[in-house]
Design an enzyme around this catalytic site. Structure first.
Site, PDB file in Angstrom:
ATOM      1  N   GLU A  31     -26.691 -64.315   9.756  1.00 59.34           N
ATOM      2  CA  GLU A  31     -28.094 -64.587   9.442  1.00 59.34           C
ATOM      3  C   GLU A  31     -28.468 -66.067   9.419  1.00 59.34           C
ATOM      4  OE1 GLU A  31     -26.349 -62.149   7.945  1.00 59.34           O
ATOM      5  OE2 GLU A  31     -27.630 -60.467   7.390  1.00 59.34           O
ATOM      6  N   GLY A  65     -27.357 -56.986   8.790  1.00 59.92           N
ATOM      7  CA  GLY A  65     -27.705 -55.747   8.071  1.00 59.92           C
ATOM      8  C   GLY A  65     -26.719 -54.619   8.332  1.00 59.92           C
ATOM      9  N   ALA A 116     -30.302 -56.095  11.275  1.00 60.10           N
ATOM     10  CA  ALA A 116     -31.714 -55.725  11.212  1.00 60.10           C
ATOM     11  C   ALA A 116     -32.334 -56.105  12.557  1.00 60.10           C
ATOM     12  CB  ALA A 116     -32.391 -56.472  10.076  1.00 60.10           C
ATOM     13  N   GLU A 128     -23.915 -55.248   6.068  1.00 59.76           N
ATOM     14  CA  GLU A 128     -24.392 -54.951   4.706  1.00 59.76           C
ATOM     15  C   GLU A 128     -24.468 -53.441   4.463  1.00 59.76           C
ATOM     16  OE1 GLU A 128     -27.607 -57.885   5.629  1.00 59.76           O
ATOM     17  OE2 GLU A 128     -27.372 -58.381   3.509  1.00 59.76           O
TER      18      GLU A 128
HETATM   19  N1  CO8 Z   1     -32.098 -56.779  16.735  1.00 63.29           N
HETATM   20  C1  CO8 Z   1     -32.777 -56.376  17.835  1.00 63.29           C
HETATM   21  N2  CO8 Z   1     -32.211 -56.161  19.029  1.00 63.29           N
HETATM   22  C2  CO8 Z   1     -30.890 -56.360  19.126  1.00 63.29           C
HETATM   23  C3  CO8 Z   1     -30.100 -56.773  18.039  1.00 63.29           C
HETATM   24  C4  CO8 Z   1     -30.765 -56.971  16.775  1.00 63.29           C
HETATM   25  N3  CO8 Z   1     -30.100 -57.317  15.659  1.00 63.29           N
HETATM   26  N4  CO8 Z   1     -28.826 -56.908  18.440  1.00 63.29           N
HETATM   27  C5  CO8 Z   1     -28.809 -56.581  19.756  1.00 63.29           C
HETATM   28  N5  CO8 Z   1     -30.045 -56.257  20.172  1.00 63.29           N
HETATM   29  C6  CO8 Z   1     -30.464 -55.840  21.503  1.00 63.29           C
HETATM   30  C7  CO8 Z   1     -30.514 -57.030  22.457  1.00 63.29           C
HETATM   31  O1  CO8 Z   1     -31.754 -57.711  22.319  1.00 63.29           O
HETATM   32  C8  CO8 Z   1     -30.379 -56.340  23.801  1.00 63.29           C
HETATM   33  O2  CO8 Z   1     -31.609 -55.770  24.141  1.00 63.29           O
HETATM   34  P1  CO8 Z   1     -32.211 -56.007  25.639  1.00 63.29           P
HETATM   35  O3  CO8 Z   1     -31.217 -55.339  26.536  1.00 63.29           O
HETATM   36  O4  CO8 Z   1     -33.536 -55.311  25.579  1.00 63.29           O
HETATM   37  O5  CO8 Z   1     -32.269 -57.480  25.857  1.00 63.29           O
HETATM   38  C9  CO8 Z   1     -29.434 -55.190  23.496  1.00 63.29           C
HETATM   39  O6  CO8 Z   1     -29.480 -54.994  22.089  1.00 63.29           O
HETATM   40  C10 CO8 Z   1     -27.994 -55.483  23.878  1.00 63.29           C
HETATM   41  O7  CO8 Z   1     -27.616 -56.688  23.248  1.00 63.29           O
HETATM   42  P2  CO8 Z   1     -26.987 -57.940  24.038  1.00 63.29           P
HETATM   43  O8  CO8 Z   1     -27.437 -57.946  25.457  1.00 63.29           O
HETATM   44  O9  CO8 Z   1     -27.242 -59.152  23.230  1.00 63.29           O
HETATM   45  O10 CO8 Z   1     -25.438 -57.529  23.995  1.00 63.29           O
HETATM   46  P3  CO8 Z   1     -24.212 -58.531  24.061  1.00 63.29           P
HETATM   47  O11 CO8 Z   1     -23.005 -57.668  24.257  1.00 63.29           O
HETATM   48  O12 CO8 Z   1     -24.431 -59.632  25.018  1.00 63.29           O
HETATM   49  O13 CO8 Z   1     -24.126 -59.188  22.592  1.00 63.29           O
HETATM   50  C11 CO8 Z   1     -24.184 -59.153  20.187  1.00 63.29           C
HETATM   51  C12 CO8 Z   1     -23.847 -58.366  21.483  1.00 63.29           C
HETATM   52  C13 CO8 Z   1     -23.220 -60.315  20.023  1.00 63.29           C
HETATM   53  C14 CO8 Z   1     -24.027 -58.193  19.027  1.00 63.29           C
HETATM   54  C15 CO8 Z   1     -25.634 -59.679  20.282  1.00 63.29           C
HETATM   55  O14 CO8 Z   1     -26.490 -58.620  20.659  1.00 63.29           O
HETATM   56  C16 CO8 Z   1     -26.152 -60.273  19.012  1.00 63.29           C
HETATM   57  O15 CO8 Z   1     -25.787 -61.383  18.645  1.00 63.29           O
HETATM   58  N6  CO8 Z   1     -27.037 -59.522  18.279  1.00 63.29           N
HETATM   59  C17 CO8 Z   1     -27.670 -60.000  17.099  1.00 63.29           C
HETATM   60  C18 CO8 Z   1     -26.705 -60.005  15.924  1.00 63.29           C
HETATM   61  C19 CO8 Z   1     -27.379 -60.571  14.685  1.00 63.29           C
HETATM   62  O16 CO8 Z   1     -27.742 -61.736  14.641  1.00 63.29           O
HETATM   63  N7  CO8 Z   1     -27.552 -59.734  13.650  1.00 63.29           N
HETATM   64  C20 CO8 Z   1     -28.165 -60.113  12.432  1.00 63.29           C
HETATM   65  C21 CO8 Z   1     -29.622 -59.809  12.467  1.00 63.29           C
HETATM   66  S1  CO8 Z   1     -30.477 -60.409  11.038  1.00 63.29           S
HETATM   67  C22 CO8 Z   1     -30.102 -59.305   9.824  1.00 63.29           C
HETATM   68  O17 CO8 Z   1     -29.390 -58.365  10.025  1.00 63.29           O
HETATM   69  C23 CO8 Z   1     -30.709 -59.576   8.509  1.00 63.29           C
HETATM   70  C24 CO8 Z   1     -30.471 -58.447   7.501  1.00 63.29           C
HETATM   71  C25 CO8 Z   1     -31.274 -58.705   6.262  1.00 63.29           C
HETATM   72  C26 CO8 Z   1     -32.750 -58.543   6.563  1.00 63.29           C
HETATM   73  C27 CO8 Z   1     -33.567 -58.895   5.413  1.00 63.29           C
HETATM   74  C28 CO8 Z   1     -35.067 -58.668   5.703  1.00 63.29           C
HETATM   75  C29 CO8 Z   1     -35.899 -59.903   5.747  1.00 63.29           C
END
Ligand code: CO8
Length: 266
Positions: free
Chosen positions: A140, A117, A72, A120
């Site tokens: 998460e 997400g 998400a 999921e």
């Molecule tokens: N949300 C928003 N932006 C994201 C997300 C995300 N989940 N993942 C990546 N991005 C963005 C980054 O911010 C970045 O943007 P920018 O270039 O503008 O800074 C771009 O995508 C590229 O990402 P990275 O530079 O971080 O790329 P890397 O190769 O260094 O890393 C990863 C890749 C490991 C995947 C890393 O991006 C990461 O850890 N992402 C987040 C993963 C995460 O924690 N996901 C879980 C999110 S919470 C969730 O899903 C909850 C679901 C249930 C919700 C319930 C509602 C309340």
């Protein structure tokens, strides 16, 4: 029937009746924000209204080489309060539930990160095929959250409670090979061969009776929440209902006449 116009997803026909829904925010690794969720909901409504002539299978994937869906949208989550978080979680849950209600197979083609997400979303599909660079995880708790789009429910059902607990409490990412060992993923393909692998299975499904495939999905899904006795009664009812279709006559007659069945989806 051609594709539809959306801002954050693509909905295209790959072959007749085979739809591909691509989450298309590669700049954010296809993170699910409210617009994506709303557009997915609308796309599933459109597919759900199609007859078997127009929709036989749905493939869900992510745009670009790097991610299926990296979760998400964390920027949007950061702005939520308790009330809005309830709405956001329920919206995602209900859309992923719609995947289970569609009477056509839904296959996740996981082509990179499937986190939070995104994992999921894949769990909401009928089964998961992955490219060898795919990574799965429920990170998460590292954000102060729990999986909120069905992950605490579906991961345990997919891989067993103990493995689900370990994945969820640690937030660790696992590679495609490990996901396959756990039973989360059905097949792993070299990068670049994933869609061809998915299509091979879809073609096998397309050669079968569409109403029967849909009925099998309904029976399997409904059985999950029933005891064995009720599940078998339900299965017998769904089995019997298929005798109102022409395809039962055609399928059985084709076998007897030693020819290929020509199913009509009715
Ligand atoms: N949300 C928003 N932006 C994201 C997300 C995300 N989940 N993942 C990546 N991005 C963005 C980054 O911010 C970045 O943007 P920018 O270039 O503008 O800074 C771009 O995508 C590229 O990402 P990275 O530079 O971080 O790329 P890397 O190769 O260094 O890393 C990863 C890749 C490991 C995947 C890393 O991006 C990461 O850890 N992402 C987040 C993963 C995460 O924690 N996901 C879980 C999110 S919470 C969730 O899903 C909850 C679901 C249930 C919700 C319930 C509602 C309340």
């Amino acid at each position: 029937m051609e594709g539809f116009n959306y801002k954050t997803i693509l909905l295209d026909q790959k072959a007749h009746g085979v739809w591909v829904l691509t989450v298309n925010r590669p700049e954010a690794l296809n993170a699910l924000n409210s617009t994506v969720l709303n557009e997915m909901g609308e796309a599933l409504r459109q597919i759900g209204e199609m007859s078997y002539d127009d929709a036989r299978a749905l493939i869900i994937t992510g745009s670009g080489e790097k991610a299926f869906v990296a979760g998400a949208d964390i920027k949007e989550i950061n702005e939520l309060n308790e009330e809005k978080a309830t709405g956001f979680a329920q919206r995602g849950q209900s859309i992923f539930h719609e995947l289970t209600l569609l009477k056509i197979p839904v296959i996740a083609a996981v082509n990179g990160f499937a986190l939070g997400g995104g994992c999921e979303l894949a769990l909401g599909c009928d089964f998961i095929y992955a490219s060898e660079n795919a990574k799965f995880g429920l990170p998460e708790v590292g954000l102060g959250l729990i999986p909120g789009f069905g992950g605490t429910v579906r991961m345990a059902r997919a891989v067993g409670q103990r493995r689900a607990r370990e994945l969820t409490y640690t937030g660790n990412m696992i590679c495609a090979a490990e996901a396959m060992t756990l039973g989360l993923v059905n097949k792993v393909f070299p990068a670049g061969e994933l869609m061809a692998g998915v299509m091979k299975t879809v073609e096998a499904i397309l050669s079968k009776a569409p109403v029967a495939v849909g009925a099998a999905k309904v029976s399997i899904n409904q059985a999950w929440d029933m005891d064995v006795d009720h599940a078998q009664k339900n299965e017998a009812r769904i089995f019997a209902e298929l005798f109102t279709t022409d395809d039962v006559k055609e399928g059985t007659r084709a076998f007897i006449e030693k020819r290929k069945a020509n199913f009509q989806g009715k």
